[in-house]
Design a protein around this motif. Structure first.
Motif, PDB file in Angstrom:
ATOM      1  N   PRO A 122       7.187 -36.744  23.884  1.00  0.00           N
ATOM      2  CA  PRO A 122       5.883 -37.409  23.956  1.00  0.00           C
ATOM      3  C   PRO A 122       5.600 -38.204  22.684  1.00  0.00           C
ATOM      4  N   GLY A 123       4.805 -39.249  22.831  1.00  0.00           N
ATOM      5  CA  GLY A 123       4.547 -40.157  21.733  1.00  0.00           C
ATOM      6  C   GLY A 123       3.955 -39.510  20.506  1.00  0.00           C
ATOM      7  N   ASP A 124       3.101 -38.497  20.686  1.00  0.00           N
ATOM      8  CA  ASP A 124       2.459 -37.878  19.519  1.00  0.00           C
ATOM      9  C   ASP A 124       3.430 -37.045  18.684  1.00  0.00           C
ATOM     10  N   PHE A 125       4.640 -36.765  19.211  1.00  0.00           N
ATOM     11  CA  PHE A 125       5.638 -36.063  18.412  1.00  0.00           C
ATOM     12  C   PHE A 125       6.114 -36.907  17.232  1.00  0.00           C
ATOM     13  N   VAL A 126       6.034 -38.250  17.382  1.00  0.00           N
ATOM     14  CA  VAL A 126       6.646 -39.151  16.401  1.00  0.00           C
ATOM     15  C   VAL A 126       6.060 -38.950  15.015  1.00  0.00           C
ATOM     16  N   ASN A 127       4.752 -38.781  14.915  1.00  0.00           N
ATOM     17  CA  ASN A 127       4.100 -38.671  13.612  1.00  0.00           C
ATOM     18  C   ASN A 127       3.701 -37.251  13.237  1.00  0.00           C
ATOM     19  N   LEU A 128       4.062 -36.292  14.089  1.00  0.00           N
ATOM     20  CA  LEU A 128       3.738 -34.904  13.775  1.00  0.00           C
ATOM     21  C   LEU A 128       4.638 -34.367  12.661  1.00  0.00           C
ATOM     22  N   GLN A 129       4.121 -33.430  11.922  1.00  0.00           N
ATOM     23  CA  GLN A 129       4.918 -32.730  10.926  1.00  0.00           C
ATOM     24  C   GLN A 129       4.924 -31.242  11.256  1.00  0.00           C
ATOM     25  N   VAL A 130       5.970 -30.559  10.813  1.00  0.00           N
ATOM     26  CA  VAL A 130       6.111 -29.153  11.124  1.00  0.00           C
ATOM     27  C   VAL A 130       6.677 -28.435   9.903  1.00  0.00           C
ATOM     28  N   ASN A 131       6.271 -27.205   9.700  1.00  0.00           N
ATOM     29  CA  ASN A 131       6.836 -26.395   8.634  1.00  0.00           C
ATOM     30  C   ASN A 131       8.287 -26.062   8.972  1.00  0.00           C
ATOM     31  N   LYS A 132       9.162 -26.274   8.027  1.00  0.00           N
ATOM     32  CA  LYS A 132      10.588 -26.076   8.270  1.00  0.00           C
ATOM     33  C   LYS A 132      10.899 -24.665   8.766  1.00  0.00           C
ATOM     34  N   SER A 133      10.130 -23.698   8.309  1.00  0.00           N
ATOM     35  CA  SER A 133      10.390 -22.311   8.693  1.00  0.00           C
ATOM     36  C   SER A 133      10.123 -22.034  10.166  1.00  0.00           C
ATOM     37  N   SER A 134       9.346 -22.916  10.815  1.00  0.00           N
ATOM     38  CA  SER A 134       9.026 -22.699  12.228  1.00  0.00           C
ATOM     39  C   SER A 134      10.011 -23.380  13.179  1.00  0.00           C
ATOM     40  N   VAL A 135      10.987 -24.107  12.616  1.00  0.00           N
ATOM     41  CA  VAL A 135      11.984 -24.780  13.453  1.00  0.00           C
ATOM     42  C   VAL A 135      13.038 -23.770  13.905  1.00  0.00           C
ATOM     43  N   LYS A 136      13.306 -23.756  15.202  1.00  0.00           N
ATOM     44  CA  LYS A 136      14.267 -22.808  15.770  1.00  0.00           C
ATOM     45  C   LYS A 136      15.669 -23.429  15.762  1.00  0.00           C
ATOM     46  N   TYR A 137      16.333 -23.337  14.627  1.00  0.00           N
ATOM     47  CA  TYR A 137      17.665 -23.903  14.520  1.00  0.00           C
ATOM     48  C   TYR A 137      18.661 -23.068  15.321  1.00  0.00           C
ATOM     49  N   VAL A 138      19.557 -23.728  16.022  1.00  0.00           N
ATOM     50  CA  VAL A 138      20.591 -23.036  16.793  1.00  0.00           C
ATOM     51  C   VAL A 138      21.940 -23.703  16.514  1.00  0.00           C
ATOM     52  N   LYS A 139      22.998 -22.931  16.670  1.00  0.00           N
ATOM     53  CA  LYS A 139      24.336 -23.477  16.490  1.00  0.00           C
ATOM     54  C   LYS A 139      24.735 -24.306  17.713  1.00  0.00           C
ATOM     55  N   CYS A 140      25.665 -25.208  17.480  1.00  0.00           N
ATOM     56  CA  CYS A 140      26.204 -25.994  18.604  1.00  0.00           C
ATOM     57  C   CYS A 140      26.856 -25.039  19.598  1.00  0.00           C
ATOM     58  N   CYS A 141      26.765 -25.373  20.866  1.00  0.00           N
ATOM     59  CA  CYS A 141      27.333 -24.511  21.906  1.00  0.00           C
ATOM     60  C   CYS A 141      28.861 -24.449  21.781  1.00  0.00           C
ATOM     61  N   LEU A 142      29.430 -23.395  22.302  1.00  0.00           N
ATOM     62  CA  LEU A 142      30.884 -23.259  22.344  1.00  0.00           C
ATOM     63  C   LEU A 142      31.478 -24.273  23.329  1.00  0.00           C
ATOM     64  N   PRO A 143      32.758 -24.603  23.195  1.00  0.00           N
ATOM     65  CA  PRO A 143      33.388 -25.478  24.186  1.00  0.00           C
ATOM     66  C   PRO A 143      33.266 -24.882  25.587  1.00  0.00           C
ATOM     67  N   PRO A 144      33.277 -25.706  26.617  1.00  0.00           N
ATOM     68  CA  PRO A 144      33.149 -25.183  27.979  1.00  0.00           C
ATOM     69  C   PRO A 144      34.229 -24.144  28.282  1.00  0.00           C
ATOM     70  N   PRO A 145      33.863 -23.044  28.929  1.00  0.00           N
ATOM     71  CA  PRO A 145      34.870 -22.037  29.279  1.00  0.00           C
ATOM     72  C   PRO A 145      35.862 -22.594  30.294  1.00  0.00           C
ATOM     73  N   VAL A 146      37.107 -22.185  30.178  1.00  0.00           N
ATOM     74  CA  VAL A 146      38.160 -22.643  31.086  1.00  0.00           C
ATOM     75  C   VAL A 146      38.380 -21.573  32.145  1.00  0.00           C
ATOM     76  N   CYS A 147      38.082 -21.921  33.386  1.00  0.00           N
ATOM     77  CA  CYS A 147      38.183 -20.979  34.495  1.00  0.00           C
ATOM     78  C   CYS A 147      39.441 -21.262  35.304  1.00  0.00           C
ATOM     79  N   THR A 148      40.108 -20.232  35.754  1.00  0.00           N
ATOM     80  CA  THR A 148      41.296 -20.377  36.597  1.00  0.00           C
ATOM     81  C   THR A 148      40.987 -19.914  38.017  1.00  0.00           C
TER      82      THR A 148
END
Length: 479
Positions: free
Chosen positions: A72-98
């Motif tokens: 949404p447009g109002d996100f552009v100028n919003l600020q947030v405390n760094k501690s409230s950001v939910k950082y996550v690691k990049c996902c694992l490669p897709p699983p290989v199914c047989t």
């Protein structure tokens, strides 16, 4: 629709203006759910990393597809405390199914009993990077193969087992078909008669369980990663010591049909008459194209004939209108491919082959290509219309009948339109060609040019057409 991994991040109106009639207010998240694997608006700035991670994961896990994230447009100028950001690691490669071992064994048994086998290679095989395992399957088992438009290059088009030149014959008479990462939709005529045998046995290999059995009940379902399942199947066939004989009646009939069709195409390609036909144009283009170029193609006859005349030697080197058959995607595809090429393989060229009508849908993207100085050569095969047009004299004669809004056929465009001037207007190189010699010179110059993009406007006979076909291009089979 094309099942390609894509993340779309779109802007929307401010949250506090919802239901007030805000500028361009639209239920984008809800609308995109119909066409995407995942569609969501982050609940806050802090949630953005987690939402993006899930969008990426959804786009590449299972059968790939598009995902939409709404900002949404109002996100552009919003600020947030760094501690409230939910950082996550990049996902694992897709699983290989047989696939299940019993299903692989059954599939191998069906194939071993076949007298007229065929392998169809779809773009799912290209996405799975299954080129090495599929090449082994073709070489060790002697199976004829047929690539779908974006499956071209998984095994090179010049491989002796490629039967693309006898496509209709192969589809119509195969008794067992390995469907490898392709769908039995309109492109493959739904797998139904008259384009297929009523009793054809389908061995379907796909990453998506819901795809198995669409339109034709398979004789064997192999659910899993295309590359992994192909290796399973190959291992079983090697144990059985099965190989389709190269001297079989099946191969004999296919080779005869291929030779006949290739001779017909060659005769058309070598015609000296002017204006040129499609086959003459593609013959001279094919002689000069780099083997590692990325081919982008869209149009009516331009795309259909170009698919048979312009070979691919490498996987993931062809993009076209795809499953939905949408015109106007060509230049966008070319821009995306050129951005990757410019960053990773600077010497690689993107060759965008367009019909004149298809070019009209997004022709002003030439400005984008010039603005970013992308390594793109556009070739427009110009027949003054959609499927067919009128030459200059016929157009002038038609205008004597009255207003063009009333008299002009809806499939006709202005004769001899100088599309190359659009490229010149933005600083690129434009060429207007009418003869094979002019085409050769223009393409050589375009490929040698390293500083700016080029556009070659190739005039052909407005009444030029495909060679005689066994079937209409769109088979109207019913459930």
């Amino acid at each position: 629709m094309n099942k390609l991994p894509l993340i779309v991040i779109g802007g929307s109106s401010d949250r506090n203006q919802e239901i007030m009639g805000a500028f361009q207010e639209f239920p984008q998240v809800e609308a995109c759910r119909l066409y995407s694997k995942f569609s969501l608006r982050p609940s806050s700035l802090g949630a953005i990393p987690a939402v993006i991670e899930k969008a990426v994961r959804c786009s590449i896990y299972g059968r790939p597809g598009a995902c939409y994230v709404d900002m949404p447009g109002d996100f552009v100028n919003l600020q947030v405390n760094k501690s409230s950001v939910k950082y996550v690691k990049c996902c694992l490669p897709p699983p290989v199914c047989t696939a299940e071992h019993s299903a692989v064994t059954e599939a191998a048994s069906i194939l071993a009993r076949s007298r007229q086998p065929l392998l169809i290679i779809g773009k799912g095989a290209a996405y799975s990077r299954a080129e090495n395992s599929i090449r082994k399957l073709v070489d060790q088992c002697g199976i004829p193969f047929l690539p779908t438009p974006m499956g071209k290059g998984v095994v090179p088009d010049n491989h002796p087992n490629c039967v693309a030149a006898a496509r209709s014959r192969a589809l119509q008479h195969a008794d067992v078909i390995i469907l490898c990462g392709a769908r039995l939709n309109w492109i493959l005529h739904f797998g139904l008669p008259p384009r297929f045998r009523p009793d054809v046995m389908i061995i379907q290999v796909d990453i998506c369980a819901e795809e198995l059995g669409n339109n034709v009940r398979p004789a064997a379902n192999l659910l899993g990663d295309i590359n992994a399942v192909t290796e399973q199947l190959l291992e079983q066939l090697v144990l059985m010591e099965w190989k389709h004989p190269s001297y079989s009646e099946w191969w004999k009939g296919l080779r005869e049909k291929m030779k006949s069709n290739e001779e017909t195409s060659k005769a058309l390609a070598l015609q000296k008459s002017l204006p040129m036909n499609y086959y003459t144009v593609f013959h001279h283009v094919r002689e000069l194209l780099p083997r590692n170029c990325i081919l982008v193609s869209e149009g009516a006859n331009t795309m259909d004939i170009g698919r048979t005349m312009l070979p691919n030697y490498l996987p993931r080197h062809r993009l076209d209108a795809g499953t939905f058959g949408t015109m106007g995607v060509g230049l966008g595809f070319a821009i995306a491919a050129a951005m990757v090429a410019k960053d990773q393989t600077p010497e690689q060229r993107v060759i965008c082959v367009e019909g004149d009508s298809a070019f009209g849908f997004s022709g002003m993207e030439v400005e984008t290509i010039c603005r970013y100085n992308l390594p793109v050569v556009i070739i427009i095969v110009n027949n003054n219309g959609i499927y067919s047009g009128l030459d200059t004299d016929s157009w002038k004669e038609m205008l004597k009948s009255g207003e063009p809004t009333v008299c002009a056929p809806p499939v006709c465009l202005l004769p001899n339109s100088h599309y190359e001037q659009i490229m010149s207007a933005f600083g690129g190189k434009g060429y207007f060609v009418k003869t094979p010699e002019e085409l050769q010179n223009a393409l050589k110059a375009s490929l040698a040019e390293k500083q700016v993009p080029s556009l070659i406007n190739v005039m052909i006979n407005p009444q030029a057409d495909r060679k005689q076909q066994d079937f209409h291009w769109l088979t109207r089979s019913n459930m």
